[in-house]
Design a protein around this motif. Structure first.
Motif, PDB file in Angstrom:
ATOM      1  N   GLY C 396     -17.559 -46.922  -0.244  1.00 31.30           N
ATOM      2  CA  GLY C 396     -17.367 -47.168  -1.733  1.00 31.30           C
ATOM      3  C   GLY C 396     -19.024 -46.936  -2.525  1.00 31.30           C
ATOM      4  O   GLY C 396     -18.828 -46.833  -3.872  1.00 31.30           O
ATOM      5  N   ASP C 397     -19.972 -47.080  -1.791  1.00 30.61           N
ATOM      6  CA  ASP C 397     -21.173 -47.013  -2.807  1.00 30.61           C
ATOM      7  C   ASP C 397     -21.426 -45.568  -3.279  1.00 30.61           C
ATOM      8  O   ASP C 397     -20.781 -44.656  -2.811  1.00 30.61           O
ATOM      9  CB  ASP C 397     -22.500 -47.378  -1.878  1.00 30.61           C
ATOM     10  CG  ASP C 397     -22.413 -48.789  -1.671  1.00 30.61           C
ATOM     11  OD1 ASP C 397     -21.992 -49.525  -2.260  1.00 30.61           O
ATOM     12  OD2 ASP C 397     -23.292 -49.187  -0.547  1.00 30.61           O
ATOM     13  N   ARG C 398     -22.133 -45.694  -4.159  1.00 27.07           N
ATOM     14  CA  ARG C 398     -22.280 -44.110  -5.012  1.00 27.07           C
ATOM     15  C   ARG C 398     -23.732 -43.612  -4.624  1.00 27.07           C
ATOM     16  O   ARG C 398     -24.624 -44.331  -4.534  1.00 27.07           O
ATOM     17  CB  ARG C 398     -22.365 -44.204  -6.665  1.00 27.07           C
ATOM     18  CG  ARG C 398     -22.449 -43.122  -7.394  1.00 27.07           C
ATOM     19  CD  ARG C 398     -22.623 -43.417  -8.903  1.00 27.07           C
ATOM     20  NE  ARG C 398     -21.195 -43.944  -9.223  1.00 27.07           N
ATOM     21  CZ  ARG C 398     -20.245 -43.250  -9.752  1.00 27.07           C
ATOM     22  NH1 ARG C 398     -20.223 -42.114  -9.671  1.00 27.07           N
ATOM     23  NH2 ARG C 398     -19.082 -44.205 -10.255  1.00 27.07           N
ATOM     24  N   LEU C 399     -23.764 -42.310  -4.176  1.00 24.79           N
ATOM     25  CA  LEU C 399     -24.948 -41.676  -3.630  1.00 24.79           C
ATOM     26  C   LEU C 399     -25.683 -41.166  -5.031  1.00 24.79           C
ATOM     27  O   LEU C 399     -25.045 -41.131  -6.038  1.00 24.79           O
ATOM     28  CB  LEU C 399     -24.587 -40.426  -2.800  1.00 24.79           C
ATOM     29  CG  LEU C 399     -24.036 -40.908  -1.567  1.00 24.79           C
ATOM     30  CD1 LEU C 399     -23.506 -39.562  -0.745  1.00 24.79           C
ATOM     31  CD2 LEU C 399     -24.659 -41.691  -0.737  1.00 24.79           C
ATOM     32  N   GLN C 403     -21.692 -38.728  -5.847  1.00 21.98           N
ATOM     33  CA  GLN C 403     -20.692 -38.759  -4.799  1.00 21.98           C
ATOM     34  C   GLN C 403     -20.460 -40.270  -4.205  1.00 21.98           C
ATOM     35  O   GLN C 403     -21.271 -40.864  -3.991  1.00 21.98           O
ATOM     36  CB  GLN C 403     -20.927 -37.820  -3.772  1.00 21.98           C
ATOM     37  CG  GLN C 403     -19.702 -37.799  -2.735  1.00 21.98           C
ATOM     38  CD  GLN C 403     -19.899 -36.530  -1.813  1.00 21.98           C
ATOM     39  OE1 GLN C 403     -20.698 -35.938  -1.937  1.00 21.98           O
ATOM     40  NE2 GLN C 403     -18.624 -36.365  -1.040  1.00 21.98           N
ATOM     41  N   ILE C 404     -19.220 -40.705  -4.101  1.00 23.81           N
ATOM     42  CA  ILE C 404     -18.611 -41.949  -3.554  1.00 23.81           C
ATOM     43  C   ILE C 404     -18.458 -41.637  -1.960  1.00 23.81           C
ATOM     44  O   ILE C 404     -18.034 -40.692  -1.565  1.00 23.81           O
ATOM     45  CB  ILE C 404     -17.618 -42.332  -4.047  1.00 23.81           C
ATOM     46  CG1 ILE C 404     -17.349 -42.640  -5.641  1.00 23.81           C
ATOM     47  CG2 ILE C 404     -16.929 -44.018  -3.616  1.00 23.81           C
ATOM     48  CD1 ILE C 404     -18.474 -43.576  -6.138  1.00 23.81           C
ATOM     49  N   VAL C 405     -19.211 -42.811  -1.344  1.00 21.19           N
ATOM     50  CA  VAL C 405     -19.205 -42.674   0.073  1.00 21.19           C
ATOM     51  C   VAL C 405     -17.753 -43.096   0.442  1.00 21.19           C
ATOM     52  O   VAL C 405     -17.573 -44.146   0.573  1.00 21.19           O
ATOM     53  CB  VAL C 405     -20.442 -43.456   0.961  1.00 21.19           C
ATOM     54  CG1 VAL C 405     -20.023 -43.327   2.293  1.00 21.19           C
ATOM     55  CG2 VAL C 405     -21.495 -42.709   0.461  1.00 21.19           C
ATOM     56  N   ASP C 406     -16.913 -42.037   0.695  1.00 20.89           N
ATOM     57  CA  ASP C 406     -15.469 -42.628   1.100  1.00 20.89           C
ATOM     58  C   ASP C 406     -15.198 -42.545   2.668  1.00 20.89           C
ATOM     59  O   ASP C 406     -14.194 -42.878   3.188  1.00 20.89           O
ATOM     60  CB  ASP C 406     -14.499 -42.076   0.376  1.00 20.89           C
ATOM     61  CG  ASP C 406     -14.467 -40.418   0.681  1.00 20.89           C
ATOM     62  OD1 ASP C 406     -15.327 -40.008   1.350  1.00 20.89           O
ATOM     63  OD2 ASP C 406     -13.412 -39.598   0.046  1.00 20.89           O
ATOM     64  N   ALA C 619     -18.196 -35.661   4.435  1.00 17.07           N
ATOM     65  CA  ALA C 619     -18.101 -37.117   4.879  1.00 17.07           C
ATOM     66  C   ALA C 619     -19.554 -37.211   5.635  1.00 17.07           C
ATOM     67  O   ALA C 619     -20.216 -36.471   5.709  1.00 17.07           O
ATOM     68  CB  ALA C 619     -17.246 -37.090   6.029  1.00 17.07           C
ATOM     69  N   PHE C 620     -19.449 -38.717   6.238  1.00 21.22           N
ATOM     70  CA  PHE C 620     -20.816 -39.143   6.584  1.00 21.22           C
ATOM     71  C   PHE C 620     -20.945 -39.671   7.829  1.00 21.22           C
ATOM     72  O   PHE C 620     -19.766 -40.406   8.033  1.00 21.22           O
ATOM     73  CB  PHE C 620     -21.567 -39.738   5.594  1.00 21.22           C
ATOM     74  CG  PHE C 620     -21.908 -39.216   4.216  1.00 21.22           C
ATOM     75  CD1 PHE C 620     -22.887 -38.330   4.010  1.00 21.22           C
ATOM     76  CD2 PHE C 620     -20.844 -39.405   3.152  1.00 21.22           C
ATOM     77  CE1 PHE C 620     -23.233 -37.708   2.762  1.00 21.22           C
ATOM     78  CE2 PHE C 620     -20.935 -38.669   1.786  1.00 21.22           C
ATOM     79  CZ  PHE C 620     -22.142 -37.752   1.908  1.00 21.22           C
TER      80      PHE C 620
END
Lengths: 280, 165, 759
Positions: C396-399, C403-406, C619-620
């Motif tokens: 949910g954090d924003r990079l 981009q939001i880390v979903d 994705a990450f």
């Protein structure tokens, strides 16, 4: 057939007398690299594989004599390792186990690379190289054998028969710096022999000059400034000065493996540590 | 096999895995690795460095594990050569081969034949090696996939199994 | 028997188990055919002539003497390329051969190729080709491409990509500011299985079949066909056994040359590189210089990150633009940070071309940000673990790209799990010499050694980015009860062949799964890179198997008067849910044919805008490393004792395989930390051999203790994330930080050389 495989030293000598341009093949670990990668194209080869006399080693109370074709693996462990521990330590650092199963002291002498692992040991122990060829025998002190980078005192038609190493009353050790923990070419190496009866150390350096270098100044200074016969180690100051003198004796270069500055530093550290070890 | 025009004239035979093989019209500079792979149809030994720095080409010549890239083929005519193809028993996997599979010691597999030969050779000379002995004995075999962990486990497993036999 | 209330262990060979490699037996017996083992009747050998200069104009090429050598069957140069004269993954800027009148731009650039009856004949022919060069002063410093003082060395210019990221408030500052200038050396992928290919020409030269070790068959085919001037369907690629890849097989190397020689001679041709040629024949990891400045509040919480990254792309583009984007978009690491100003450059020089390698730009960025995190910890008087936990990113954090880390983002869990792994015992009083730095060289005694502990944590994107649809295709056939999978996914050692079988066994309830040849006779699978095949090709195989299963259910339902939507697989049976029907799948499928092909596409991504904003990644995955090192301070030698790691994997599909990826990646990251570097001087590689390019040996490999953090990734078709790249990313700074801790040195550069520590 252009690979000849003599069985005796006399036969080998005759072949080389008739055809001095034949290439001598022992363990192959240097020659085949030249053939595979550096465009060397031998036309005729004499293999030492079947010359049994060259694969033997002997000793008496004065010296250990090692045939030119004895592989490093034989020097690493067992009786020979006990007789010449510095050579065992050097042998253990040569390439990989596979290289040590094939590579020989004769090959180290034939190639005469300043980074050859066995050579500082032969230098510090003041070994004699026994040469045959042209119907003659010559005994050359190691100091006179290696004459430059990959150059030695062998003449056309000659070959290294064996090396004899005097037995020393005292301590001997070898250390080598590379940038990984095995299978690495020396960036710097040092062999130190503390001869108790003579009250001297002998120090030889590898990979820090065009030939293996001895350190006469450091050796004499240490003999004059400490008791090398007894069990009391020299003081820290003396060890430090000895280290500095050893570094000073080196003549290293910068190359892709390391820098001159590091090599000079390293041999000093190694010599000091070996000296310390000789009292442990 | 391709016969070079003009550069090869060496004829000899080699004994590999107990069988005699004729080599015809070869170039004198050919390594044992080249002859095994390109002339004798034994591609198990692999070449990855051509100078004895990777161990992928390990074979046993007269009881010594050596790099076949650094063996002049024509100089080992009177020797007994064992390659990875000569291990195992009639197509059945040796205990070492099975352990490499069981422990995940194989990824790309390029270093594997050299390792298999080196491990067999190690365990014949040192049946009960400790971890230091294993690591040092195999320090001439480079693997760029596994980081050696699964290979160490495979060798340990074989040593333990052989001990309990 | 009703087993619904007991949790049965997974069936052997299915997902989650230590399945066996289908290629394993052949690999341990020496019978597995790598591309260098390929052989054909009447085969010729090919070899390549390369430039000895980094930058030079070709005045003339004279092949007369080479043609006179008996056994030479073909000599080809740029004039013999019938199609496109250049190739490349992103820009087609790299010549098949450098042309007379044009320039060579790096040492090792191909100038001509020969085919002959023996490798030795090839060597002699290459030596006999006379090439006259007008040597030009090379561009070696990428900074001169930025300031414009370098001559332009390619029609496409010297800037391969320039991109900024501006996020949040660029003017904000922090109470605590730390900065550093970091450098990463050029690493080689150093796969064991050298480049090799066998080309078989079609009669009449109308087409060609190529057995090739590659990471991406279809991309290769596209580029090869264009250069050969043939339609793509006349160029058939078959995967030759691949002896490792790590990014080095994404680009064209010998593919076009081999095909050209085969078409020219109408005979099969094999080219097999030696190790030296391999160092010239493929791209390397970009050497990079990275300046970073971190701003934080007094507690250590990040406020802003600033960075300038300069990547030396070498002579040709390869994947440099994408590598750069990966680097700059990972500047913040796995940490929450709202404000950023980042500038990145990828530049063209006359150094060796650089491109993909495991970690793909993130390795360089991570070395910098993890070095910075330790500096920040020290500046704030906080423990290195605490500062990382304090800033750990969450879902949910924003990079900094907006981009939001979903993805699942268990950064804190990775750190905590790693910290919970016991440290190794202190060194014994009388240690084995092999355990000391310097190893068998016997350089040190116990009292010379100082121990250090260091941390590294990383974030890595999975799959391709910036709008690229790197889809994957798979086909599942059920033929009279026999299941066969087909895909073009390059098996490079990672074990996809094993995973594909696991998926099919799980979905279809069969134990035997056959694998068809991996070739271009099915749709693209995309590249075996970017930690993407488990997700992408795994997704495609899963979809194809599910489709085949559903078809089978329809047939079985029709035969038995059942509702297909009520059928399910239970173990190796088809069962009717809530009913009494139960039949072994193999039996139920007898006499039936099902053939389903599916593509798997990931969610679309976007390009970055001029401020570096955009949803560019799919994705990450995350990982933490803790390294323990023993350092000989006086000689500068290092022994890595232990690496502890906890990795975010989504879900473990094959435990043994995951551990293997982790241990292998750690060894590669260790290599970059302390020994692996291509030394380039004046545009020439000084150490193109395994004698001088040092890879970790068995005696350099540390003990690895690994924990997998399993949190099912809902975005992933199998719930799993790729595990290939993360292991090699943050282990490098973890080791560097450990050496820093032991020595007190700054050590801004990897590999850390002995002289960096002791002089």
């Amino acid at each position: 057939m252009t690979v000849l495989a003599p069985r005796t030293v006399d036969e080998l000598e005759r072949i080389l007398a008739d055809s001095p341009d034949h290439t001598i093949l022992s363990g192959g670990t240097d020659l085949m690299v030249e053939v595979n990668l550096h465009g060397r194209r031998p036309t005729a080869i004499v293999s030492l594989r079947s010359v049994e006399e060259l694969h033997a080693w002997t000793f008496d109370h004065e010296r250990v004599t090692i045939g030119a074709a004895v592989p490093y693996a034989t020097m690493e462990v067992g009786e020979l390792a006990g007789l010449v521990p510095a050579l065992a330590q050097a042998a253990r650092t040569v390439g990989s186990p596979q290289i040590r199963a094939a590579g020989t002291l004769g090959g180290n002498l034939g190639t005469c690379s300043p980074a050859g692992d066995g050579l500082p040991v032969l230098s510090a122990l003041e070994a004699t190289v026994h040469i045959r060829g042209n119907g003659d025998r010559r005994d050359v002190p190691f100091a006179d054998f290696m004459v430059g980078v990959k150059r030695n005192a062998l003449r056309a038609g000659e070959f290294v028969h064996s090396v004899s190493i005097p037995r020393v009353d005292g301590w001997q050790g070898y250390a080598k710096v590379g940038t990984r923990n095995a299978m690495v070419i020396a960036n710097a190496s040092t062999c130190l022999v503390r001869d108790r009866s003579a009250g001297r150390v002998r120090v030889a350096l590898g990979a820090v000059g065009p030939t293996i270098l001895r350190c006469p100044e450091a050796e004499s200074w240490l003999a004059a400034n400490s008791d090398l016969r007894g069990n009391t180690p020299p003081s820290a100051d003396v060890r430090a000065e000895f280290s500095r003198l050893v570094s000073q004796a080196s003549r290293p270069i910068d190359d892709h493996r390391s820098t001159a500055e590091y090599r000079r530093h390293a041999v000093g550290v190694l010599a000091r540590r070996l000296l310390e070890r000789s009292y442990q | 096999m391709s016969t070079p025009s003009g550069i090869g004239s060496e004829n000899y035979s080699l004994t590999v895995n107990g069988r005699s093989h004729d080599v015809k019209d070869s170039w004198i500079g050919e390594s044992l690795l080249y002859v095994l792979r390109e002339r004798l149809g034994l591609p198990g030994a692999k070449g990855a460095c051509e100078q004895g720095e990777c161990g992928s080409c390990t074979v046993v010549v007269d009881g010594r594990a050596v790099c076949s890239c650094l063996v002049l083929a024509a100089s080992v005519v009177d020797t007994s050569i064992v390659t990875v193809e000569g291990l195992g028993d009639g197509g059945r996997l040796s205990d070492v081969q099975q352990a490499f599979l069981d422990c995940g010691g194989v990824q790309c597999g390029f270093c594997t034949p050299g390792f298999i030969v080196a491990v067999h050779h190690l365990l014949e000379s040192v049946p009960d090696p400790d971890d230091h002995q294993i690591r040092e004995a195999l320090s001439g075999n480079i693997c760029s996939c596994t980081g050696y962990g699964r290979i160490l486990e495979a060798v340990q497993q074989v040593a333990v199994a052989r001990r309990s036999k | 028997m009703n087993t619904t209330n007991t949790i049965a262990p997974p069936r052997p060979g299915t997902l989650g188990t230590d399945a066996s490699r289908p290629d394993g037996v052949a690999k341990v017996q020496g019978g597995f055919a790598f591309s260098s083992d390929m052989w054909a009747e009447n085969m010729l050998w090919g070899a390549t002539l390369r430039s000895p200069h980094p930058y030079a104009r070709i005045v003339s090429i004279d092949t007369t003497a080479a043609w006179k050598i008996a056994g030479v069957e073909a000599i080809i140069t740029a004039d013999d390329v019938p199609g496109l004269a250049t190739y490349g993954l992103i820009m087609q800027d790299q010549p098949v051969f450098a042309r007379v009148g044009d320039t060579v731009r790096y040492t090792g650039e191909p100038v001509a190729a020969v085919a002959a009856d023996h490798p030795e004949t090839c060597k002699r022919a290459l030596a006999a080709i006379r090439v006259e060069y007008e040597v030009l002063p090379p561009v070696l410093d990428p900074e001169t491409c930025i300031d414009g003082t370098a001559p332009v060395i390619h029609p496409d210019g010297n800037v391969l990509r320039h991109q900024r990221i501006v996020s949040g408030d660029p003017t904000v500052t922090g109470d605590v500011v730390v900065e550093g200038l970091y450098e990463v050396g050029m690493q080689d992928q150093a796969f064991l299985g050298l480049e090799a290919a066998l080309a078989l020409p079609d009669p009449g030269g109308t087409g060609v079949e190529l057995y090739i070790a590659t990471q991406w068959l279809h991309e290769d085919r596209k580029q090869i066909a264009a250069c050969l001037g043939l339609p793509e369907d006349k160029v058939r690629l078959v995967l030759g056994g691949v002896g490792g890849a790590f990014g080095a097989r994404e680009d064209i190397s010998l593919q076009v040359h081999t095909c050209l020689l085969a078409l020219r001679t109408s005979r099969p041709v094999r080219i097999a590189y030696g190790r030296e040629e391999s160092f010239y024949g493929h791209v390397h990891r970009h050497p990079a210089k990275i300046w970073m400045r971190h701003h934080a509040d007094r507690s250590g919480r990040l406020v802003k990150v600033e960075s300038r990254m300069v990547f030396d792309g070498g002579a040709y583009c390869s994947t440099s633009p994408a590598v750069l984007i990966n680097a700059i978009t990972h500047t913040q690491g796995p940490y929450k940070c709202d404000n950023a100003v980042v500038e990145g450059w990828a530049l063209r020089t006359n150094n060796p071309p650089c491109g993909a390698m495991r970690g793909f730009g993130v390795v360089q960025a991570c070395f910098a940000h993890e070095s910075q995190m330790d500096k920040l910890a020290a500046a704030c008087g906080v423990d290195p673990v605490r500062i990382r936990l304090l800033n750990a990113m969450q879902t949910g954090d924003r990079l900094i790209t907006g981009q939001i880390v979903d993805s699942v983002a268990p950064v804190a869990e990775c750190i905590r799990e790693t910290a919970a792994i016991p440290l190794p015992p202190d060194m014994e009083a009388d240690p084995n010499v092999l355990d000391l730095p310097g190893g068998s060289g016997r350089t040190a005694d116990r009292h010379h050694i100082k121990r250090g502990v260091g941390w590294g944590v990383s974030i890595k994107n999975l799959m391709y980015s910036e709008g690229f649809d790197d889809y994957s295709t798979a086909r599942c056939r059920i033929d009279d009860g026999v299941v066969t999978l087909k895909f073009a996914t390059a098996e490079v050692g990672q074990g996809f062949v094993m995973l594909a079988q696991q998926i099919a066994r799980t979905v279809l309830g069969v134990d035997e799964v056959l694998l068809d040849t991996i070739d271009t006779q099915v749709g693209s699978a995309g590249s075996s890179s970017a930690s993407r095949q488990t997700w992408m090709s795994g997704g495609a195989v899963d979809a194809a198997c599910r489709a085949a299963r559903d078809e089978l259910f329809k047939m079985v339902a029709a035969d038995n008067g059942l509702d297909p939507s009520r059928l399910a697989i239970d173990g190796t049976d088809i069962v009717e849910v809530g009913g009494s029907f139960r039949r072994p799948v193999v039996q139920a499928a007898r006499g039936k044919r099902v053939d389903e092909t599916r593509e798997y596409h990931h969610q679309p991504t976007e390009d970055l805008d001029e401020n570096g904003q955009g949803n560019c990644h799919v994705a990450f995955a995350f990982v933490a490393h803790r390294a323990v090192v023993d350092v000989d301070i006086e000689l500068g030698l290092v022994k890595v004792v232990q690496v502890a790691t906890a990795q975010d994997v989504g879900r473990v599909l094959n435990p043994k395989s995951c551990v293997g990826q982790v241990e292998g990646g750690i060894a590669q990251g260790l290599g970059l930390a302390v020994m692996e570097e291509i030394v380039v001087q004046d545009g020439r590689v000084r150490n193109p051999s395994f004698t001088d390019y040092l890879l970790p040996t068995f005696l350099d490999a540390p003990q690895v203790d690994v924990v997998f953090v399993e949190e099912f990734e809902p975005k992933s078709p199998l719930g799993a994330k790729g595990v290939g790249e993360p292991p090699c990313i943050s282990v490098t700074p973890a080791i560097a930080n450990a050496i820093r801790q032991a020595t007190g040195r700054d050590l801004p550069r990897v590999p850390v050389r002995p002289s960096d520590i002791c002089l």
